[in-house]
Design a protein around this motif. Structure first.
Motif, PDB file in Angstrom:
ATOM      1  N   LYS A  28      11.434 -18.801   9.477  1.00 59.55           N
ATOM      2  CA  LYS A  28      12.055 -19.833   8.646  1.00 59.55           C
ATOM      3  C   LYS A  28      13.338 -19.267   8.037  1.00 59.55           C
ATOM      4  CE  LYS A  28       8.471 -20.417   5.962  1.00 59.55           C
ATOM      5  NZ  LYS A  28       7.587 -20.962   4.893  1.00 59.55           N
ATOM      6  N   VAL A  29      14.317 -20.133   7.850  1.00 59.54           N
ATOM      7  CA  VAL A  29      15.569 -19.687   7.239  1.00 59.54           C
ATOM      8  C   VAL A  29      16.062 -20.742   6.247  1.00 59.54           C
ATOM      9  CG1 VAL A  29      16.911 -20.607   9.177  1.00 59.54           C
ATOM     10  CG2 VAL A  29      17.930 -18.865   7.698  1.00 59.54           C
ATOM     11  N   GLY A  30      16.549 -20.274   5.116  1.00 62.28           N
ATOM     12  CA  GLY A  30      17.100 -21.150   4.090  1.00 62.28           C
ATOM     13  C   GLY A  30      18.386 -20.561   3.538  1.00 62.28           C
ATOM     14  N   VAL A  31      19.096 -21.330   2.723  1.00 61.95           N
ATOM     15  CA  VAL A  31      20.392 -20.889   2.206  1.00 61.95           C
ATOM     16  C   VAL A  31      20.539 -21.229   0.727  1.00 61.95           C
ATOM     17  CG1 VAL A  31      22.896 -20.911   2.550  1.00 61.95           C
ATOM     18  CG2 VAL A  31      21.387 -21.444   4.473  1.00 61.95           C
ATOM     19  N   ILE A  32      21.144 -20.294   0.006  1.00 64.82           N
ATOM     20  CA  ILE A  32      21.600 -20.551  -1.361  1.00 64.82           C
ATOM     21  C   ILE A  32      23.111 -20.365  -1.360  1.00 64.82           C
ATOM     22  CG2 ILE A  32      21.568 -19.797  -3.763  1.00 64.82           C
ATOM     23  CD1 ILE A  32      18.728 -18.712  -3.244  1.00 64.82           C
TER      24      ILE A  32
END
Length: 291
Positions: free
Chosen positions: A120-124
């Motif tokens: 899984k990958v997310g961004v801030i």
């Protein structure tokens, strides 16, 4: 201002480039560099000779009157978080591309590396505040959404505040994850926040800088504007003292970042805007595999 058509075209170009790099260069290296770094609790069982006494579950042992050990298993799924600096200084670049362009490409490569490995990958996105948060998910559609946001998000005349981004990251991620921070690291007030984040997560900083961040060209009197504060003024670039002080500030910021990351037990990569970031990432992945 880029049109939707321009952005979609750039998304497609980045997807193709990132997938090629991921499949040809990073697939095995990414997997072995980060997989198996985390362990998750599975169950308890009766203590057996040779078990590590540090993993004895004293509550369960007391309840049953005999020692029980906690059993852990390797985490099969990784959560990758990208902390992307979109402050005004990221728009600076004098050679091949701006710092934001390089950060976008690296973020795209890391995104597809994670997605291709089932992670899984997310961004801030952050400036001196949180500009946007994209929760971690899997899948190609999610990767393309991230790339679209990378290309379109901006923080005009906003300062850099990594301290805020790290505290936000720590608060929303309770389980161990791997975080890449893509920034020029021009602020020097994040040591405590990084130490706290690194105590729970695997943190890798990528300092993206331009040649003119370090060396002020000798061009006589120049009227300049601070991209993050909007302050304007005249600078005599023909003065050796002025150029020396300018360079000294760059080295002070770089030294702070290097020292702070080392003390927290985290890695810090340095990528210049006119360098091949692919080789730098490859070398880093390979070095992680040897640890």
């Amino acid at each position: 201002m880029a049109t939707l058509k321009d952005i979609l075209k750039k998304v497609r170009q980045l997807e193709i480039k990132s997938k090629q790099l991921t499949s040809n260069l990073f697939s095995g290296e990414y997997h072995s560099a980060f997989k198996g770094k985390g362990m998750s609790f599975k169950e308890v069982r009766e203590y057996a000779a040779g078990d590590d006494i540090r993993f004895i579950d004293w509550n369960v042992s007391a309840r049953f009157g005999t020692p029980f050990s906690k059993v852990f298993e390797e985490e099969r799924e990784l959560t990758v978080m990208l902390l992307v600096d979109v402050s005004a200084s990221s728009l600076f670049g004098t050679v091949n591309a701006s710092k934001k362009d390089i950060a976008t490409e690296i973020a795209a490569v890391l995104t597809f590396s994670a997605i291709n490995n089932g992670d899984k990958v997310g961004v801030i996105f952050y400036s001196n505040k949180i500009e946007k948060y994209i929760p971690a998910k899997k899948g190609r559609d999610h990767a393309l959404f991230i790339i679209r946001e990378l290309l379109s998000v901006s923080a005009y005349k906003k300062a850099t505040g990594l301290n805020t981004a790290l505290r936000y990251f720590t608060n929303i991620n309770k389980h161990k994850s791997t975080a890449f921070i893509l920034s020029d690291f021009i602020d020097t007030n994040y040591a405590d926040a990084l130490r706290v984040a690194a105590s729970r997560h695997d943190i890798i900083g990528v300092k993206i800088w331009d040649k003119m961040d370090k060396d002020l060209p000798k061009m006589g009197m120049l009227r300049i504007e601070d991209a993050e504060t909007g302050e304007q003024g005249w600078v005599d670039t023909s003065s050796a003292y002025v150029r020396h002080e300018y360079q000294k500030e760059f080295f002070a910021q770089t030294e702070y970042a290097s020292r702070t990351f080392k003390r927290s037990g985290s890695d810090l990569l340095h990528v210049r805007t006119d360098e091949d970031y692919v080789k730098i990432l490859q070398k880093f992945f390979l070095s992680r595999n040897k640890k």
